[in-house]
Write an enzyme that holds these catalytic residues in place. Structure first.
Site, short mmCIF file in Angstrom:
data_model
loop_
_atom_site.label_atom_id
_atom_site.label_comp_id
_atom_site.label_asym_id
_atom_site.label_seq_id
_atom_site.Cartn_x
_atom_site.Cartn_y
_atom_site.Cartn_z
N HIS A 149 -0.97 10.54 -82.81
CA HIS A 149 -2.05 11.27 -82.78
C HIS A 149 -2.12 12.26 -84.14
O HIS A 149 -1.13 12.33 -84.66
CB HIS A 149 -2.27 12.17 -81.60
CG HIS A 149 -2.14 11.50 -80.37
ND1 HIS A 149 -0.82 11.15 -79.55
CD2 HIS A 149 -3.17 11.05 -79.61
CE1 HIS A 149 -1.03 10.52 -78.52
NE2 HIS A 149 -2.28 10.30 -78.53
N ASP A 152 -3.65 15.43 -84.12
CA ASP A 152 -3.25 16.66 -83.52
C ASP A 152 -4.10 17.77 -84.31
O ASP A 152 -3.68 18.76 -84.56
CB ASP A 152 -1.93 16.80 -83.44
CG ASP A 152 -1.09 16.19 -82.25
OD1 ASP A 152 -2.00 15.55 -81.45
OD2 ASP A 152 0.11 16.30 -82.16
N ASP A 182 5.55 10.11 -78.66
CA ASP A 182 4.72 9.20 -78.58
C ASP A 182 4.43 8.26 -80.12
O ASP A 182 3.25 7.41 -80.08
CB ASP A 182 3.25 9.50 -78.09
CG ASP A 182 2.77 10.65 -78.72
OD1 ASP A 182 2.45 10.30 -80.15
OD2 ASP A 182 2.09 11.51 -78.20
N GLU A 199 6.98 16.25 -76.84
CA GLU A 199 6.42 15.34 -75.94
C GLU A 199 7.04 14.15 -75.29
O GLU A 199 6.83 13.28 -74.88
CB GLU A 199 5.36 14.56 -76.73
CG GLU A 199 4.31 15.54 -77.56
CD GLU A 199 3.52 16.25 -76.45
OE1 GLU A 199 3.15 15.62 -75.30
OE2 GLU A 199 2.74 17.31 -76.90
N ASP A 234 7.01 13.66 -82.54
CA ASP A 234 6.44 13.48 -81.53
C ASP A 234 6.63 11.97 -80.85
O ASP A 234 6.59 10.99 -81.46
CB ASP A 234 4.69 13.41 -81.61
CG ASP A 234 3.82 13.21 -80.20
OD1 ASP A 234 4.61 12.57 -79.40
OD2 ASP A 234 2.99 13.83 -80.26
N HIS A 267 3.76 19.29 -78.09
CA HIS A 267 3.48 19.52 -79.42
C HIS A 267 2.97 20.55 -79.81
O HIS A 267 3.06 20.91 -81.15
CB HIS A 267 2.93 18.24 -80.14
CG HIS A 267 3.27 17.71 -81.32
ND1 HIS A 267 2.99 16.58 -81.87
CD2 HIS A 267 4.21 18.33 -82.19
CE1 HIS A 267 3.66 16.61 -83.24
NE2 HIS A 267 4.23 17.59 -83.45
N HIS A 288 -2.18 20.88 -77.21
CA HIS A 288 -1.27 19.84 -78.09
C HIS A 288 -1.94 18.95 -79.04
O HIS A 288 -1.46 18.47 -79.58
CB HIS A 288 0.04 19.40 -77.13
CG HIS A 288 -0.85 18.13 -76.35
ND1 HIS A 288 0.08 17.19 -75.77
CD2 HIS A 288 -2.04 17.90 -75.91
CE1 HIS A 288 -0.96 16.19 -75.21
NE2 HIS A 288 -2.09 16.63 -75.36
N ASP A 326 3.69 10.62 -85.54
CA ASP A 326 2.65 10.67 -84.25
C ASP A 326 1.84 9.66 -84.02
O ASP A 326 1.40 9.00 -84.97
CB ASP A 326 1.87 12.10 -84.40
CG ASP A 326 1.46 12.82 -82.99
OD1 ASP A 326 1.32 11.98 -82.09
OD2 ASP A 326 1.62 14.05 -82.83
N1 LIG Z 1 0.65 15.82 -79.14
C1 LIG Z 1 -0.19 14.96 -78.46
N2 LIG Z 1 0.52 14.03 -77.66
N3 LIG Z 1 -1.43 14.97 -78.63
C2 LIG Z 1 -2.47 14.33 -78.03
C3 LIG Z 1 -3.67 14.67 -78.29
C4 LIG Z 1 -4.79 13.93 -77.83
C5 LIG Z 1 -6.17 14.05 -77.78
N4 LIG Z 1 -6.45 13.77 -79.43
C6 LIG Z 1 -6.58 15.59 -77.55
O1 LIG Z 1 -6.97 16.22 -78.33
O2 LIG Z 1 -6.36 15.88 -76.51
MN LIG Z 2 1.53 15.16 -81.34
MN LIG Z 3 1.07 12.25 -79.99
#
Ligand SMILES: NC(=[NH2+])NCCC[C@H](N)C(=O)O
Ligand SMILES: [Mn+2]
Ligand SMILES: [Mn+2]
Length: 324
Positions: A141, A143, A248, A291, A246, A112, A156, A139
């Site tokens: 998350h 991010d 996920d 992702e 994303d 990402h 990411h 997402d």
């Molecule tokens: N694009 C994603 N899948 N990001 C996941 C981030 C997970 C976590 N918040 C981190 O900073 O590492």
């Molecule tokens: Mn993401």
């Molecule tokens: Mn994510």
């Protein structure tokens, strides 16, 4: 329901001209494998699926970039910044060129972090053409970590803060202006894993967020109605809608092929409705699919699901006829 598509993505023929850009990197992720995402989407027949809907599809293949090392955190707290920056420059330059050619770029990640490059290009293009930019960020998350706040050092987890001018300077500057876009342009949907530091950042930036609780309480229909309020209708015909998808975002029961899965995500029907309501706006003008990690997938089912959802995103519906 509107059937027209945004004029800036449509050539004189009225046909959407989309371009697939494979960016095989997982340099910003915690686990290896997202670099194989573009090919998994091709195996799942992404291009033919779009062509069946009347979209003209060009595929640039997988672009070459730096190697994908597993670096340790640097003094500022980031892993693999140099490689990540190089991949994002490639993303930026390619997406910008395609937008200038009035094509609809579909970035196939990759992790990402690549959204930093693609959305920087979209922001630069919107500044030059006077378009209003809206970014939907699907997402689990948010991010929006910074190098200091990140628990992992994985880049990411930082694209949103970078684009809002808070992340690593070199990434934040890609669009030629800092911040690349106002935080109010973002709308995040599907969140269910937010670090403590990110909670503060969300508040500080004033990000518009619909977490899973909001989806549970309001329903996907109302969440999307709100998210698209400034996008729908003739008074918003100057909007460039960018979707950063994303994988996920989806519930891991239906989408296991991703590196940082979080249970409790949207199910198949909710995800379809989300895509259908974006399609109805007719304003989708650029897209990231990121992702997807085939090494963690089961018989490519996540890639196939993503292709299914992308078809809805480009107008497939149960009752309306496909393009001839
Ligand atoms: N694009 C994603 N899948 N990001 C996941 C981030 C997970 C976590 N918040 C981190 O900073 O590492
Ligand atoms: Mn993401
Ligand atoms: Mn994510």
């Amino acid at each position: 329901m509107t059937m027209e598509h945004a004029s800036h993505t449509v050539a004189a023929t009225g046909q959407i001209q989309a371009t697939l850009i494979g960016l095989p990197t997982d340099v910003g992720a915690s686990r290896l494998g997202a670099a194989m995402g573009p090919d998994a989407l091709r195996v799942a027949q992404l291009a033919p699926a779009l062509q069946r809907l009347g979209v003209a599809v060009q595929d640039l293949g997988n672009l070459a970039g730096p190697p994908n090392p597993r670096g340790e955190r640097d003094a500022q707290g980031m892993r693999n910044l140099a490689e990540c920056l190089a991949w994002n420059r490639i993303a930026h330059d390619t997406v910008l060129q395609l937008l200038q050619q009035k094509r609809l770029p579909i970035l196939l990640g990759g992790d990402h972090t690549l959204a930093t490059g693609s959305i920087s290009a979209v922001a630069r293009h919107c500044r030059a053409t006077g378009k209003r930019l809206r970014v939907l960020w699907l997402d689990a998350h948010s991010d929006c970590n910074t190098p200091e706040s990140s628990p992992t050092g994985n880049l990411h987890g930082m694209p949103v803060s970078s684009l809002c001018g808070r992340g690593p300077k070199s990434l934040a500057a890609l669009s030629g202006a800092v911040p690349a876009l106002p935080a109010s342009a973002f709308c995040q949907i599907g969140l269910r894993s937010v670090d403590g530091s990110e909670k503060s950042m969300i508040r500080e930036l004033g990000l518009e967020v619909y977490d899973m609780r909001a989806i549970d309480e309001l329903g996907m229909r109302e969440v999307m109605r709100r998210a698209l309020a400034g996008v729908n209708g003739p008074q918003n015909s100057d909007v460039h809608l960018h979707l950063s998808f994303d994988v996920d975002f989806l519930d891991p029961d239906i989408a296991p092929g991703t590196g940082t899965p979080v249970r409790g995500g949207p199910n198949y029907r909710e995800a379809q409705l989300c895509m259908e309501m974006i399609a109805d706006t007719g304003r989708l003008a650029s897209l990231d699919i990121v992702e997807l990690n085939p090494a963690l997938d089961l018989r490519n089912q996540t890639a196939e699901l993503v292709v299914d959802l992308v078809q809805s995103l480009f107008g497939q519906s149960t009752l309306m006829r496909d393009a001839p």
